[in-house]
Design a protein around this motif. Structure first.
Motif, short mmCIF file in Angstrom:
data_model
loop_
_atom_site.label_atom_id
_atom_site.label_comp_id
_atom_site.label_asym_id
_atom_site.label_seq_id
_atom_site.Cartn_x
_atom_site.Cartn_y
_atom_site.Cartn_z
N CYS A 130 0.77 -1.13 0.13
CA CYS A 130 0.02 -0.09 -0.11
C CYS A 130 0.96 1.34 -0.11
O CYS A 130 2.09 1.16 0.55
CB CYS A 130 -1.00 0.19 1.03
N VAL A 131 0.15 2.29 -0.68
CA VAL A 131 1.19 3.71 -0.49
C VAL A 131 0.42 4.55 0.36
O VAL A 131 -0.92 4.66 0.27
CB VAL A 131 1.12 4.18 -1.99
N ILE A 132 1.10 5.20 1.14
CA ILE A 132 0.38 6.25 2.01
C ILE A 132 1.26 7.80 1.58
O ILE A 132 2.61 7.82 1.83
CB ILE A 132 1.07 6.00 3.43
N CYS A 133 0.35 8.71 1.66
CA CYS A 133 0.85 10.32 1.52
C CYS A 133 0.64 10.78 2.85
O CYS A 133 -0.60 10.87 3.13
CB CYS A 133 0.14 10.71 0.45
N ASP A 134 1.64 11.27 3.59
CA ASP A 134 1.49 11.78 4.88
C ASP A 134 1.00 13.25 4.80
O ASP A 134 0.71 13.70 5.80
CB ASP A 134 2.80 12.00 5.45
N GLY A 135 0.37 13.58 3.65
CA GLY A 135 -0.35 15.12 3.75
C GLY A 135 0.68 16.15 3.69
O GLY A 135 0.42 17.35 3.82
N LEU A 141 5.95 3.63 1.01
CA LEU A 141 5.67 2.44 0.47
C LEU A 141 5.77 1.26 1.49
O LEU A 141 6.85 1.31 2.02
CB LEU A 141 6.62 1.99 -0.71
N VAL A 142 4.63 0.69 1.70
CA VAL A 142 4.51 -0.33 2.62
C VAL A 142 4.26 -1.59 2.49
O VAL A 142 3.43 -2.01 1.60
CB VAL A 142 3.67 0.20 3.84
N ASP A 143 5.05 -2.43 3.13
CA ASP A 143 4.79 -4.06 2.86
C ASP A 143 3.73 -4.24 3.99
O ASP A 143 4.18 -4.28 5.15
CB ASP A 143 6.27 -4.53 2.80
N THR A 144 2.66 -4.78 3.35
CA THR A 144 1.52 -5.02 4.63
C THR A 144 1.67 -6.39 5.17
O THR A 144 0.90 -6.94 5.86
CB THR A 144 0.16 -4.76 4.17
N GLY A 145 2.54 -7.51 4.32
CA GLY A 145 2.09 -8.88 4.45
C GLY A 145 0.81 -9.45 4.13
O GLY A 145 0.11 -8.82 3.32
N ASP A 146 0.64 -10.41 4.79
CA ASP A 146 -0.79 -11.31 4.44
C ASP A 146 -1.74 -10.49 5.41
O ASP A 146 -1.91 -10.88 6.56
CB ASP A 146 -0.52 -12.85 4.63
N ARG A 147 -2.55 -9.90 4.79
CA ARG A 147 -3.59 -9.04 5.58
C ARG A 147 -4.78 -9.68 5.72
O ARG A 147 -5.54 -9.29 6.51
CB ARG A 147 -4.24 -7.85 4.62
N THR A 148 -4.89 -11.19 5.53
CA THR A 148 -5.91 -11.98 5.73
C THR A 148 -5.60 -12.74 6.84
O THR A 148 -6.65 -13.31 7.58
CB THR A 148 -6.14 -12.89 4.47
N ILE A 158 8.86 -0.01 3.16
CA ILE A 158 10.04 -0.24 2.40
C ILE A 158 10.76 0.98 2.05
O ILE A 158 12.08 0.80 2.16
CB ILE A 158 9.47 -0.86 1.23
N THR A 159 10.18 1.89 1.78
CA THR A 159 10.99 3.07 1.36
C THR A 159 10.02 4.26 1.39
O THR A 159 9.00 4.11 1.40
CB THR A 159 11.32 3.05 -0.42
N ARG A 160 10.78 5.62 1.46
CA ARG A 160 10.06 6.73 1.52
C ARG A 160 10.59 7.67 0.21
O ARG A 160 11.89 7.92 0.18
CB ARG A 160 10.41 7.48 2.93
N SER A 161 9.86 8.41 -0.38
CA SER A 161 10.21 9.44 -1.26
C SER A 161 9.55 10.88 -1.34
O SER A 161 8.22 10.69 -0.93
CB SER A 161 10.03 8.82 -2.54
N PRO A 162 10.29 11.87 -1.62
CA PRO A 162 9.43 13.04 -1.47
C PRO A 162 8.70 13.12 -2.94
O PRO A 162 8.97 12.67 -4.00
CB PRO A 162 10.56 14.00 -1.63
#
Length: 580
Positions: A130-135, A141-148, A158-162
């Motif tokens: 999933c991708v999160i924009c902090d506003g 960029l986040v590795d959520t694993g097995d969400r089930t 995983i990483t952060r980018s401006p």
């Protein structure tokens, strides 16, 4: 540029649908208190434009997982991402749990959240990412694993980018993100927007607010397992963004707005051309600057006189002043008198009824007596050409008093909605859909991994459309009629006070959520209405409507998600599950 038509599938349309009947069936309501209040940011005192208002007011703080629609997420005041899971087997809500804590102090500038920042936005791009924009300024960029899995597991960043350091903007909202695998490489495409301001060209405005869209990509390298970030394109529009989504493979971006979508280069070229026209017209645009009298024409009815002056296109209403008496009129442009004449007969005392129109300055006068003027001035003037045109009577605000006034009837024809497809390879708009004046009814995700669907008003109905893309023919693009919400276009137009409009993935129901207390649920399935028939006609088919009251303790509804037979509503202190 090809124009794409919306072709309605007649098999999805119910011509005998008669409307919705209020049902009094009880709706089970499950309430959960939040361990920490939901995190909500409001616009600052400097964010007063329409684009700012829409960006904050339409923000849905509750996000559904497209791969698990019964699972929703929101951010609390501790900057923690909270998972809210509903158990379909037991019909109960599971305990809320924190899956990620965003280090909001790590923005590269050493500053905390401050007034004017945007709210968090989340997009799930696959079963594990999933991708999160902090506003503020960054993507995560986040590795959520097995969400089930139901056991406790922490998500890993995983990483952060401006988003775009070169723009100098602070505050971004993520509109869409998409994961594609191209040539055995993972590629995540992202588009985020920031409401920016620039100086206006012309004298009517000092500045213009616009939506600055940044199209970027993350590309994964299998050799070193790293993600590289690069900006692909920037786009601008001064209108509202009602839809913004990538097509499959993310070679094109589809945007729906009530204004033109341009690249920064196209906008700068248009501004330079407009400035050149203003400079070239400054010497000969009308006779006001030359000291001569402006040309004019006049028209009349039994009660009114209308005088039209040809004025420069660069003039504004603030530059004119109208004065006089019952028999004289004096018009000044800045400090210069451009009209000073004695009229044929007396007029009313109100000389302030003037406006700038497309054909010039219009001055409306009310006759003291009902009569026909043979000329405009008291004395016949040979050197002034007097042209008499019949003045049209003002149109009625309602074509028929028996027809209901709906929201779409009050929208200006100039605010026509267009959906455009911008192709990255060609660097221009390749396809256009003309949607008409009404805005989109709703946008929703019907299937995980597919672009978002959108709904338009077709008569009294609302039609659901989904993008069609053929990899073998990338130059072709169209949309497919996916479903029909019977009579819902008419229903939504009558709901003036509404905040969210959502539907279930299987299109079994559609819901309108008020800002505070109420949720109205409509089931457009065709029912026989207990055997009722029209006189000498076919059977009556009705849908079902439910009105759900959430209670006075709900101060504001912040977000809403839908799943099959489930609606989840978020307030500042409470989470509510509605079993529909």
């Amino acid at each position: 540029m090809p124009v794409v038509e919306l072709k309605v599938d007649r098999n999805l349309v119910c011509s005998d649908f008669s409307g919705y009947k209020l049902a009094f069936d009880s709706v089970p309501v499950l309430r959960q208190e939040l361990g920490c209040d939901a995190y909500v940011l409001d616009p600052s005192s400097n964010q007063f434009s329409l684009l700012h208002t829409e960006l904050f007011a339409r923000h849905n703080h509750l996000v559904a997982d497209p791969w698990m629609r019964h699972c929703s997420y929101f951010f609390n005041k501790r900057h923690q991402l909270v998972q809210c899971n509903y158990d379909l087997q037991t019909g109960r809500a599971r305990a809320q749990r924190v899956v990620l804590t965003v280090d909001y102090r790590d923005q590269g500038d050493g500053e905390l959240h401050r007034s004017g920042d945007y709210n968090y936005t989340i997009v799930f791009v696959s079963e594990r990412f999933c991708v999160i924009c902090d506003g503020i300024t960054s993507y995560h960029l986040v590795d959520t694993g097995d969400r089930t899995r139901t056991d406790v597991q922490e998500w890993q960043r995983i990483t952060r980018s401006p988003v775009n350091n070169n723009s100098g903007h602070r505050g971004f909202a993520l509109f869409d993100a998409r994961l594609d695998v191209l040539q055995e490489r993972k590629q995540i495409s992202l588009v985020a927007g920031h409401v920016a301001r620039r100086d206006a060209v012309g004298q009517d405005q000092t500045h213009v607010y616009y939506m600055d869209l940044t199209w970027a990509r993350w590309t994964h390298s299998p050799t070193n397992d790293e993600w590289s970030y690069n900006i692909c394109q920037r786009l601008e529009t001064t209108g509202s963004v009602h839809y913004c989504a990538f097509e499959p493979r993310a070679e094109s971006l589809v945007i729906a707005s009530n204004r033109d979508v341009q690249t920064p280069e196209e906008r700068r070229a248009a501004d330079e051309a407009a400035a050149a026209r203003l400079n070239s017209s400054g010497d000969h645009d009308g006779q006001l600057e030359n000291g001569g009298p402006p040309s004019y024409s006049w028209s009349q009815t039994d009660n009114n006189v209308l005088i039209r002056f040809n004025v420069p296109s660069t003039a504004s209403a603030k530059e004119f002043n109208v004065s006089g008496s019952k028999t004289t009129v004096v018009v000044k442009h800045l400090d210069e008198v451009i009209f000073d004449e004695e009229l044929y007969a007396s007029v009313g005392d109100d000389l302030s009824a003037f406006k700038l129109a497309e054909n010039g300055l219009e001055l409306s006068l009310t006759k003291a007596e009902i009569q026909n003027w043979p000329r405009l001035f008291a004395q016949k003037k040979d050197d002034v050409a007097e042209e008499v045109h019949p003045m049209e009577a003002p149109p009625l605000p309602i074509p028929s008093l028996q027809d209901p006034v709906e929201e779409c009837d009050l929208i200006s024809a100039d605010e026509e909605m267009k959906m455009v497809r911008f192709n990255l390879t060609s660097g221009c708009i390749t396809h256009t859909i003309f949607l008409g004046p009404p805005p989109l009814v709703l946008t929703t995700t019907l299937r995980p991994g597919f672009p978002a669907a959108f709904a338009t008003r077709q008569g009294v109905d609302a039609s659901i459309w989904l993008q069609m893309y053929q990899p073998s023919r990338p130059d072709e693009w169209s949309v497919r009629h996916e479903g029909q919400l019977h009579a819902f276009g008419y229903v939504q137009a009558s709901k003036v006070v509404r905040k969210f409009t959502v539907c279930s993935p299987d299109l079994d129901y559609v819901a309108i959520c008020d800002p505070v207390r109420y949720v109205l649920v409509y089931f457009p399935a065709n029912n026989s209405a207990d055997g009722l028939r029209r006189r000498n006609g076919p059977p009556v088919t009705l849908g079902k409507q439910k009105l759900i009251t959430l209670g006075n303790e709900i101060d504001e509804i912040l977000g809403i998600t839908t799943a099959n037979n489930l609606i989840t509503v978020l307030s500042k202190k409470e989470l509510i599950h509605l079993q529909v």
